[in-house]
Each structure stands twice: as C-alpha cells, then as structure tokens.
Design a protein around this motif. Sequence first.
Motif, PDB file in Angstrom:
ATOM      1  N   GLY A  96       7.714   5.779  -2.725  1.00 46.43           N
ATOM      2  CA  GLY A  96       6.396   5.279  -2.359  1.00 46.43           C
ATOM      3  C   GLY A  96       5.467   5.180  -3.554  1.00 46.43           C
ATOM      4  N   PHE A  97       5.502   6.174  -4.428  1.00 42.83           N
ATOM      5  CA  PHE A  97       4.642   6.179  -5.613  1.00 42.83           C
ATOM      6  C   PHE A  97       5.028   5.048  -6.560  1.00 42.83           C
ATOM      7  CE2 PHE A  97       3.338   7.943  -9.816  1.00 42.83           C
ATOM      8  CZ  PHE A  97       1.977   7.998  -9.562  1.00 42.83           C
ATOM      9  N   LEU A  98       6.332   4.812  -6.730  1.00 40.12           N
ATOM     10  CA  LEU A  98       6.789   3.726  -7.602  1.00 40.12           C
ATOM     11  C   LEU A  98       6.359   2.366  -7.053  1.00 40.12           C
ATOM     12  CD1 LEU A  98      10.391   4.920  -8.590  1.00 40.12           C
ATOM     13  CD2 LEU A  98       8.378   4.739 -10.083  1.00 40.12           C
ATOM     14  N   LEU A  99       6.408   2.197  -5.731  1.00 42.23           N
ATOM     15  CA  LEU A  99       5.947   0.949  -5.134  1.00 42.23           C
ATOM     16  C   LEU A  99       4.463   0.726  -5.407  1.00 42.23           C
ATOM     17  CD1 LEU A  99       7.804   0.943  -1.683  1.00 42.23           C
ATOM     18  CD2 LEU A  99       8.190  -0.612  -3.605  1.00 42.23           C
ATOM     19  N   ASN A 100       3.678   1.792  -5.416  1.00 40.46           N
ATOM     20  CA  ASN A 100       2.258   1.674  -5.735  1.00 40.46           C
ATOM     21  C   ASN A 100       2.034   1.342  -7.211  1.00 40.46           C
ATOM     22  OD1 ASN A 100       1.609   2.242  -3.099  1.00 40.46           O
ATOM     23  ND2 ASN A 100       0.707   4.246  -3.493  1.00 40.46           N
ATOM     24  N   LEU A 101       2.919   1.816  -8.065  1.00 35.86           N
ATOM     25  CA  LEU A 101       2.781   1.566  -9.502  1.00 35.86           C
ATOM     26  C   LEU A 101       3.044   0.104  -9.866  1.00 35.86           C
ATOM     27  CD1 LEU A 101       4.436   4.657 -11.233  1.00 35.86           C
ATOM     28  CD2 LEU A 101       2.093   3.862 -11.559  1.00 35.86           C
ATOM     29  N   ILE A 102       3.947  -0.540  -9.128  1.00 33.68           N
ATOM     30  CA  ILE A 102       4.291  -1.932  -9.429  1.00 33.68           C
ATOM     31  C   ILE A 102       3.096  -2.838  -9.118  1.00 33.68           C
ATOM     32  CG2 ILE A 102       5.809  -3.852  -8.752  1.00 33.68           C
ATOM     33  CD1 ILE A 102       7.953  -1.742  -8.102  1.00 33.68           C
ATOM     34  N   PRO A 103       2.716  -3.772 -10.000  1.00 30.67           N
ATOM     35  CA  PRO A 103       3.404  -4.186 -11.228  1.00 30.67           C
ATOM     36  C   PRO A 103       2.788  -3.647 -12.504  1.00 30.67           C
ATOM     37  CG  PRO A 103       1.844  -5.871 -10.628  1.00 30.67           C
ATOM     38  CD  PRO A 103       1.671  -4.739  -9.619  1.00 30.67           C
ATOM     39  N   ARG A 104       1.561  -3.038 -12.402  1.00 25.60           N
ATOM     40  CA  ARG A 104       0.831  -2.721 -13.628  1.00 25.60           C
ATOM     41  C   ARG A 104       1.269  -1.414 -14.269  1.00 25.60           C
ATOM     42  NH1 ARG A 104      -3.382  -4.607 -10.359  1.00 25.60           N
ATOM     43  NH2 ARG A 104      -4.092  -2.480  -9.964  1.00 25.60           N
ATOM     44  N   PHE A 105       1.821  -0.513 -13.479  1.00 19.56           N
ATOM     45  CA  PHE A 105       2.212   0.810 -13.968  1.00 19.56           C
ATOM     46  C   PHE A 105       1.039   1.499 -14.675  1.00 19.56           C
ATOM     47  CE2 PHE A 105       6.219  -1.265 -13.247  1.00 19.56           C
ATOM     48  CZ  PHE A 105       7.017  -0.262 -12.737  1.00 19.56           C
ATOM     49  N   ASP A 106      -0.124   1.392 -14.025  1.00 18.54           N
ATOM     50  CA  ASP A 106      -1.346   1.988 -14.547  1.00 18.54           C
ATOM     51  C   ASP A 106      -1.554   3.348 -13.871  1.00 18.54           C
ATOM     52  OD1 ASP A 106      -3.814   2.686 -15.461  1.00 18.54           O
ATOM     53  OD2 ASP A 106      -4.876   0.937 -14.655  1.00 18.54           O
ATOM     54  N   PHE A 107      -1.201   4.406 -14.578  1.00 17.37           N
ATOM     55  CA  PHE A 107      -1.307   5.743 -14.003  1.00 17.37           C
ATOM     56  C   PHE A 107      -2.757   6.194 -13.853  1.00 17.37           C
ATOM     57  CE2 PHE A 107       3.061   5.662 -15.397  1.00 17.37           C
ATOM     58  CZ  PHE A 107       3.733   6.398 -14.434  1.00 17.37           C
ATOM     59  N   ASP A 108      -3.683   5.528 -14.530  1.00 23.79           N
ATOM     60  CA  ASP A 108      -5.090   5.923 -14.453  1.00 23.79           C
ATOM     61  C   ASP A 108      -5.750   5.490 -13.150  1.00 23.79           C
ATOM     62  OD1 ASP A 108      -5.061   7.124 -16.951  1.00 23.79           O
ATOM     63  OD2 ASP A 108      -5.558   5.243 -17.989  1.00 23.79           O
ATOM     64  N   SER A 109      -5.194   4.468 -12.483  1.00 21.65           N
ATOM     65  CA  SER A 109      -5.834   3.971 -11.264  1.00 21.65           C
ATOM     66  C   SER A 109      -4.865   3.813 -10.092  1.00 21.65           C
ATOM     67  CB  SER A 109      -6.500   2.616 -11.541  1.00 21.65           C
ATOM     68  OG  SER A 109      -5.535   1.652 -11.928  1.00 21.65           O
ATOM     69  N   VAL A 110      -3.599   4.189 -10.286  1.00 20.75           N
ATOM     70  CA  VAL A 110      -2.625   4.004  -9.222  1.00 20.75           C
ATOM     71  C   VAL A 110      -3.017   4.796  -7.974  1.00 20.75           C
ATOM     72  CG1 VAL A 110      -1.170   5.917 -10.042  1.00 20.75           C
ATOM     73  CG2 VAL A 110      -0.159   4.106  -8.637  1.00 20.75           C
ATOM     74  N   ARG A 111      -2.798   4.196  -6.814  1.00 14.49           N
ATOM     75  CA  ARG A 111      -3.052   4.906  -5.558  1.00 14.49           C
ATOM     76  C   ARG A 111      -1.971   5.965  -5.366  1.00 14.49           C
ATOM     77  NH1 ARG A 111      -2.077   2.734   0.589  1.00 14.49           N
ATOM     78  NH2 ARG A 111      -3.050   4.498   1.665  1.00 14.49           N
TER      79      ARG A 111
END
Length: 380
Positions: A96-111
């Motif tokens: 689930g976390f990886l799906l939220n990261l796609i496509p930007r892979f921005d750990f600063d704002s990822v849900r």
Amino acid sequence: MIDAPVRLTSLDAFRGFTIAAMVLVNNPGDWGHLHAQLAHAAWHGWTFTDTIFPFFLFIGGVAMALSLGRLAAAGAHKPQLLLKLAKRAALIFLIGFLLNLIPRFDFDSVRIPGVLQRIALCTLLAAPLVVYLTWRGQALAVFLLLALYSVLMLLVPVPGIGAGNLEPGRDAGAWIDRALMDGHLWAQAKTWDPEGLVSTLPAVCSLLFGVLAGRLLLSALPRVEQVVWLMLSGLACLALGSTLDAVLMPINKSLWTPSFCLLMSGWALLAFGASYWLLDAAPSTALRERMQRLSTPFVIYGMNALFIFALSGLIAKMLGLIQLTQPDGSQLALGRLLYAPFAALPLDPRNTSLLYAIAFNACMFAIAWCMWRKRWFVKV
C-alpha cells in the motif's frame, strides 16, 4: 471446536463480490458524474459504496479465523501464528505504501495511510487478540475498543475547538493524525484522513466481527444452526448500530464511528450468512451446486482479491499519469482518451461513467480469470 473447512465457496464468492464492487466504485469514467449509491456519503450517513471496505475487513476476519484454525490443527504454536500474521501485515502495508509513492517517490509528502495500510494495521492489532483470546475475550475486546474510541472522540478536547466536535478535520482523531502525520495525510483533505490512526480502532472491530463469525463456523454446531446464528447476530448488530446512530455518534464511514462499525458488521453478517446458506450449508445438494455454478465469476475474483485490488489501483494511476500528444499539440491522459468513446454515447453522463467502470472491471476480471485458469494464486 472442529477442524476448519478445507475451503468455503461462500467466502470466496463473498470476497470476490466485494472486490468487484470495490474496483467498480474506485474506477468511474468521470468522478464528477456518479450515481449516488456509487459514491461515498458526503459525511454522515452511508451508501452502498460505504459497505465495501467494512465487508472486506469482515471477510479478512473470517478467513483469519479459518486459517488459524487449520494451522493450529496442524500443530502450529501460537508464537508462530503471531509471527505469520505480523509478516503478512508488514507485506500488505509495504504494498500500500509503495502504491502511494508511485510515481514521484517523494517521501516528504507521500500519504502514509491508505486502504491496504489500514488492512495491515487491523491485521497486526487483531493478531494477538485472535491468537490468544477465546471468543468471549474477543467480544470483550470489541466492546473495549469501541468504548476507547468513543472516549477519545467525545471527551478529548482538541486545542482551539473543544471536545466532541465531529466536523471534518475538527475531531480528535484528525487532530491526532495531524500531530503524528502532518503533511502525509489524504491530499484531498490535508487536515484529516479517512484511514487515519484513531479510526483504525473501530475498524479492528469490523475485522473481529469476522473472526467471531469464523469461530462460529469452526464450532460443532450444524451448518443450518450456524446460519441462524449469523442471521440473528446480523439483525442484532443492525439494531444496535441504528440505536448508537441516534444516541452516541452518527453513522460515518470516514470516522468509522461505532454506529457505522456495528451497522456494517450487521449487513456483512446477513450477506455472508445468505451466501453461506446458498453455497455451503443448504440441505439441498442440487441447490448448492446450482448456486455454486452461478457464483463462479465471483469465486474467480475472490481467489486473487488483494492482488487484483492492488493491480487495479496501479493501472488506474498509470492511466491518469500517461500523457498522449494530440494532433493539436495538447496533452491528454490515457484514461481520458479511453473514456472518450463512452462519453460520446447519447446517455446520461452518470451512465457513461458507470459503463466505463464496468468495462474496467471486465478487464480486471479477465486477468483474474487467466490467473485462475493457470492456477496462479498470489498469497499475501
């Protein structure tokens, strides 16, 4: 208790129906044109769409009880069972976390929260309750978790707002989520998240209701009596949920209020009870076989439910991200291009949006069918 059934057609069919419904409501052609029952309630209240997630948690609880019953009968020790559930929860959360990261892979704002993440947290929190407690202990845990949630939501004062406010983003749960995950919440709201941490407590109860139903199926009661108890329990939950809606907190999926938890558990018990009767428990063999044939498409979907859900989410995201250059030089998302023939039909826009969702669902079913034919079952 008796040995767990080898496989319940009713559980696979109910799971498949739920995933098919989830894929349907998550992938309309146009989010601006939806039939009312295919959208979440704006805040308080509920629609058909609001039943889907609690149904899936309930199903997960039934499956957990049956699976642990089989493993325990095979000689597995309780710490082993706990570790198995913890590993499963970690994997589901990661997906689930990886799906939220796609496509930007921005750990600063990822849900951080999400549907799969909530399933993972519910599994992790319920694991010791399921492994170590009797059914009475699990029923008590449901009461205590709902009571704790109610105290947090109604009595904990939110700075600058006070206690007991249930407006969007102003409740105690949203305040705690912001304190712990500010900048990592649902982008459409930013101040609250429908899969937040505090509302996960009653969501665990939705899973535990499924566990209790699963334990009933493991009992030595005749299947017909099991169906009766499922139905009676469902009616009791409906009555209690409706009562709490009036006297405690309104039915609200985003807050996952106790009234919502109980009402949805009631509907889940009734729906699963009917499925169990028709597909596994009916005295008439001819009726069971006929209904099993009719339910085959849902069984196929249910055999790879989590995989299909994750894949459908990934594909939907890609359809919105892939941009195609038009003859005039403008950019158009692939999803918009695929929807254009549906939008051109001389129909109500709500119906063209629904037709696209049905077509998307058909594509997902085709994948599930191919996997089923090749006996590819992704176990998470």
